[in-house]
Design an enzyme around this catalytic site. Structure first.
Site, PDB file in Angstrom:
ATOM      1  N   HIS A   1      18.493  47.380 -23.802  1.00  0.00           N
ATOM      2  CA  HIS A   1      17.604  46.204 -23.874  1.00  0.00           C
ATOM      3  C   HIS A   1      16.191  46.512 -23.370  1.00  0.00           C
ATOM      4  CE1 HIS A   1      20.855  43.671 -25.124  1.00  0.00           C
ATOM      5  NE2 HIS A   1      21.529  43.784 -23.996  1.00  0.00           N
TER       6      HIS A   1
ATOM      7  N   HIS B   1      25.903  43.356 -27.883  1.00  0.00           N
ATOM      8  CA  HIS B   1      24.601  42.679 -27.856  1.00  0.00           C
ATOM      9  C   HIS B   1      23.576  43.508 -28.644  1.00  0.00           C
ATOM     10  CE1 HIS B   1      26.821  41.464 -24.124  1.00  0.00           C
ATOM     11  NE2 HIS B   1      26.642  40.311 -24.743  1.00  0.00           N
TER      12      HIS B   1
END
Ligand code: ZN
Length: 365
Positions: A140, A178
């Site tokens: 991320h 994710h």
């Protein structure tokens, strides 16, 4: 050919403090352990040792990434802020939900450096492939900030390192549940890095990772997103491998394959709603091993990312390392029957999502 294994006890000393699920403690949230805790990763490492597999792997020592190596991906301002906050004893990677402690800056550099050491071992031929069980996670983090429990983007740093060693074309498959948004941002306009993310549609970050996001400029077509509906199981992931990942990599022709290996697509994960089990991860890892052998001399490095079920993650992780090493231990996954029972076949709305992503393979230059 041997399989490499990166692990350092200090990865477990990255201190995420208190929280509850993904949120910080405070207000009406009673303090408990932050969800990105050592538990699942440590138990994965412990099972690799207890199963006897560790003794058959080639251990690769981690080293800290240097500042020039980190600057291939990150801005100096980001690195300086993390370093400064760590020196005070407490900091946050960028979103208020990614706390870290005094040693976490050193440990983040050790995570990136451990992964780079795995890339070096694969490049030099000491091992055919490798699994780096590193922490904190990385996918991320973008060039200028961390978030989503990530401080520096380890897999992106490893990709740039591979290029510095002469492996110019890098394929990254991110199977963390994710979206690999930081990795996508970093390579958005880069034609030499193919970034594929398979993730639960809309799970995290919100609004990120739509199938229409395919790169821009020189990098047009070298980002592929496969957002899968919640409830996707082995059948859906099998279709993604066959219809998207394998054709994309054959078209791209990488010099090395990196996998952002989050195990939070497992059917009992608290931070997602997918249904993979250890045999699902074994299937994907086996296909990636075979694909790397077909396309780039077997060069395959897996970088650990998320995965928050302390009891299921170890069995999924062991299955992956068994698959890439070709060594089967006597361990049977006791959670397999329950997750298998959820129903693993692909559903029509999942097949539609795979078909939409598969149409973008033709965009790869
Ligand atoms: Zn994740």
């Amino acid at each position: 050919m041997a399989t490499g294994w990166v692990w350092d006890e200090r990865y477990m000393w990255h201190d995420t403090g208190t929280g509850a699920g993904p949120l910080p403690a405070g207000g009406w949230i009673e303090p408990m352990e932050h969800i990105e805790s050592p538990s699942a990763k440590r138990r994965f490492a412990n099972l690799v040792a207890a199963s006897g597999l560790l003794a058959q792997l080639t251990t690769i020592a981690a080293r800290p990434a240097t500042r020039p190596e980190l600057l291939r991906v990150h801005t100096p301002e980001h690195l300086e802020r993390i370093e400064r906050e760590a020196a005070t004893g407490r900091g946050d990677a960028g979103d208020g939900s990614s706390p870290f402690g005094r040693e976490s800056w050193e440990i983040a550099k050790l995570a990136a450096g451990g992964l780079m050491a795995a890339v070096e071992a694969v490049h030099g031929g000491a091992v055919e492939n490798a699994y780096a069980l590193i922490r904190p996670p990385g996918h991320h983090a973008s060039a200028h900030t961390g978030w989503g429990f990530c401080i520096v983007n380890t897999v992106a740093i490893a990709a740039r390192h591979a290029q510095s060693l002469g492996m110019q074309r890098v394929a990254i498959l991110d199977w963390d549940v994710h979206h690999g948004n930081g990795t996508q941002d970093i390579f958005w306009e880069d034609p030499d890095v193919l970034a594929i993310s398979i993730h639960q549609d809309g799970a995290y970050p919100p609004g990120s990772g739509a199938v229409e996001e395919t790169g821009a400029g020189e990098g047009a077509g070298t980002t592929l997103n496969v957002p899968l509906p919640p409830g996707s199981g082995v059948g859906a992931y099998d279709a993604v491998m066959a219809q998207v990942v394998e054709p994309a990599l054959r078209r791209f022709r990488p010099d090395i394959v990196l996998v952002a290996s989050g195990l939070d697509g497992n059917g009992m994960d608290p931070l997602a709603r997918q249904m993979l089990h250890s045999e699902g991860f074994r299937m994907m890892a086996t296909r990636m091993r075979d694909l790397a052998r077909e396309l780039c001399g077997g060069r395959l490095v897996l970088a650990h990312e998320g995965g928050y079920s302390p009891f299921v993650v170890p069995f999924c992780g062991l299955a992956i390392v068994e698959a890439i090493s070709g060594i089967r231990t006597p361990v049977e996954d006791p959670f397999l029957p329950a997750i298998e029972g959820y129903g693993q076949g692909i559903r029509p709305h999942q097949q539609e999502a795979v078909d939409r992503a598969a149409a973008n393979v033709a965009l790869i230059p």
